[in-house]
Design a protein around this motif. Structure first.
Motif, PDB file in Angstrom:
ATOM      1  N   LEU A 203       1.549   7.441   1.973  1.00  0.00           N
ATOM      2  CA  LEU A 203       0.561   6.375   2.123  1.00  0.00           C
ATOM      3  C   LEU A 203       0.698   5.703   3.480  1.00  0.00           C
ATOM      4  N   ASN A 204      -0.443   5.357   4.045  1.00  0.00           N
ATOM      5  CA  ASN A 204      -0.370   4.544   5.250  1.00  0.00           C
ATOM      6  C   ASN A 204      -0.359   3.071   4.839  1.00  0.00           C
ATOM      7  N   GLU A 205      -0.143   2.205   5.795  1.00  0.00           N
ATOM      8  CA  GLU A 205      -0.003   0.767   5.513  1.00  0.00           C
ATOM      9  C   GLU A 205      -1.243   0.186   4.828  1.00  0.00           C
ATOM     10  N   LYS A 206      -2.413   0.587   5.263  1.00  0.00           N
ATOM     11  CA  LYS A 206      -3.657   0.047   4.690  1.00  0.00           C
ATOM     12  C   LYS A 206      -3.845   0.528   3.257  1.00  0.00           C
ATOM     13  N   GLN A 207      -3.534   1.783   2.993  1.00  0.00           N
ATOM     14  CA  GLN A 207      -3.627   2.284   1.624  1.00  0.00           C
ATOM     15  C   GLN A 207      -2.644   1.532   0.725  1.00  0.00           C
ATOM     16  N   GLU A 208      -1.446   1.331   1.222  1.00  0.00           N
ATOM     17  CA  GLU A 208      -0.430   0.603   0.456  1.00  0.00           C
ATOM     18  C   GLU A 208      -0.934  -0.798   0.102  1.00  0.00           C
ATOM     19  N   LEU A 209      -1.544  -1.479   1.057  1.00  0.00           N
ATOM     20  CA  LEU A 209      -2.092  -2.822   0.800  1.00  0.00           C
ATOM     21  C   LEU A 209      -3.231  -2.765  -0.220  1.00  0.00           C
TER      22      LEU A 209
ATOM     23  N   VAL B  70     -19.461   7.974  -0.541  1.00  0.00           N
ATOM     24  CA  VAL B  70     -19.021   6.602  -0.312  1.00  0.00           C
ATOM     25  C   VAL B  70     -17.617   6.672   0.285  1.00  0.00           C
ATOM     26  N   ASP B  71     -17.232   5.595   0.938  1.00  0.00           N
ATOM     27  CA  ASP B  71     -15.924   5.578   1.568  1.00  0.00           C
ATOM     28  C   ASP B  71     -15.430   4.145   1.692  1.00  0.00           C
ATOM     29  N   LEU B  72     -14.136   4.004   1.900  1.00  0.00           N
ATOM     30  CA  LEU B  72     -13.536   2.711   2.233  1.00  0.00           C
ATOM     31  C   LEU B  72     -13.077   2.815   3.672  1.00  0.00           C
ATOM     32  N   ILE B  73     -13.560   1.906   4.501  1.00  0.00           N
ATOM     33  CA  ILE B  73     -13.300   1.968   5.933  1.00  0.00           C
ATOM     34  C   ILE B  73     -12.424   0.807   6.370  1.00  0.00           C
ATOM     35  N   ASP B  74     -11.397   1.130   7.138  1.00  0.00           N
ATOM     36  CA  ASP B  74     -10.590   0.115   7.817  1.00  0.00           C
ATOM     37  C   ASP B  74     -11.419  -0.334   9.017  1.00  0.00           C
TER      38      ASP B  74
ATOM     39  N   SER C 127     -11.498   5.954   7.888  1.00  0.00           N
ATOM     40  CA  SER C 127     -11.521   6.066   6.430  1.00  0.00           C
ATOM     41  C   SER C 127     -10.116   5.895   5.878  1.00  0.00           C
ATOM     42  N   LEU C 128     -10.014   5.166   4.780  1.00  0.00           N
ATOM     43  CA  LEU C 128      -8.729   5.068   4.089  1.00  0.00           C
ATOM     44  C   LEU C 128      -8.398   6.381   3.371  1.00  0.00           C
ATOM     45  N   ARG C 129      -9.358   7.249   3.278  1.00  0.00           N
ATOM     46  CA  ARG C 129      -9.143   8.556   2.653  1.00  0.00           C
ATOM     47  C   ARG C 129      -8.499   9.538   3.620  1.00  0.00           C
ATOM     48  N   LYS C 130      -8.412   9.165   4.878  1.00  0.00           N
ATOM     49  CA  LYS C 130      -7.886  10.040   5.928  1.00  0.00           C
ATOM     50  C   LYS C 130      -6.507  10.599   5.590  1.00  0.00           C
ATOM     51  N   SER C 131      -5.681   9.795   4.950  1.00  0.00           N
ATOM     52  CA  SER C 131      -4.298  10.197   4.646  1.00  0.00           C
ATOM     53  C   SER C 131      -4.134  10.794   3.254  1.00  0.00           C
ATOM     54  N   GLY C 132      -5.201  11.080   2.574  1.00  0.00           N
ATOM     55  CA  GLY C 132      -5.093  11.682   1.246  1.00  0.00           C
ATOM     56  C   GLY C 132      -6.048  11.040   0.262  1.00  0.00           C
TER      57      GLY C 132
END
Length: 118
Positions: free
Chosen positions: A2-8, A85-89, A95-100
């Motif tokens: 997980l990246n930091e944003k996904q973790e949050l 649809v996507d969640l964008i930082d 995309s928060l999906r970038k890391s999985g």
């Protein structure tokens, strides 16, 4: 990983889940505080033992967890939406999906964090 944003994001979603379950437990004890007064009064009369109340809380937890999981699946592209649809930082415009996949990340986050809480 997980990246930091996904973790949050997952931490916030877990907080929403936990608060929703706590609200249900609270409404079970004090039905008049709920918008579903009649329903919680009925449950309050039916669920008498600690075992009953614990079972109710487990069911509530599972329902909320599943709803969040299904929303994450939808964002990951599963389901029947005819568009993506996507969640964008917004800071990085990424995309928060970038890391999985988010639905897997959410469940892994729950597993790791709830295992530590016990």
């Amino acid at each position: 990983m997980l990246n930091e944003k996904q973790e949050l994001l997952f931490k916030e979603l877990k907080g929403i889940k936990d608060l929703s379950v706590l609200d249900s437990e609270s409404f079970l004890e004090s039905p008049k505080k709920s918008p579903l007064v009649e329903e919680y009064e009925l449950l309050h009369r039916k669920l008498n033992s600690e075992e009953d109340k614990k079972a109710f809380s487990k069911v509530q937890n599972e329902v909320v967890e599943t709803v969040i999981y299904r929303v994450m699946e939808m964002i990951d592209g599963y389901g029947s939406l005819p568009f993506s649809v996507d969640l964008i930082d917004k800071e990085k415009n990424e995309s928060l999906r970038k890391s999985g996949e988010l639905h897997d990340g959410f469940m892994n986050h729950l597993y790791e964090n709830e295992k530590q809480e016990k």
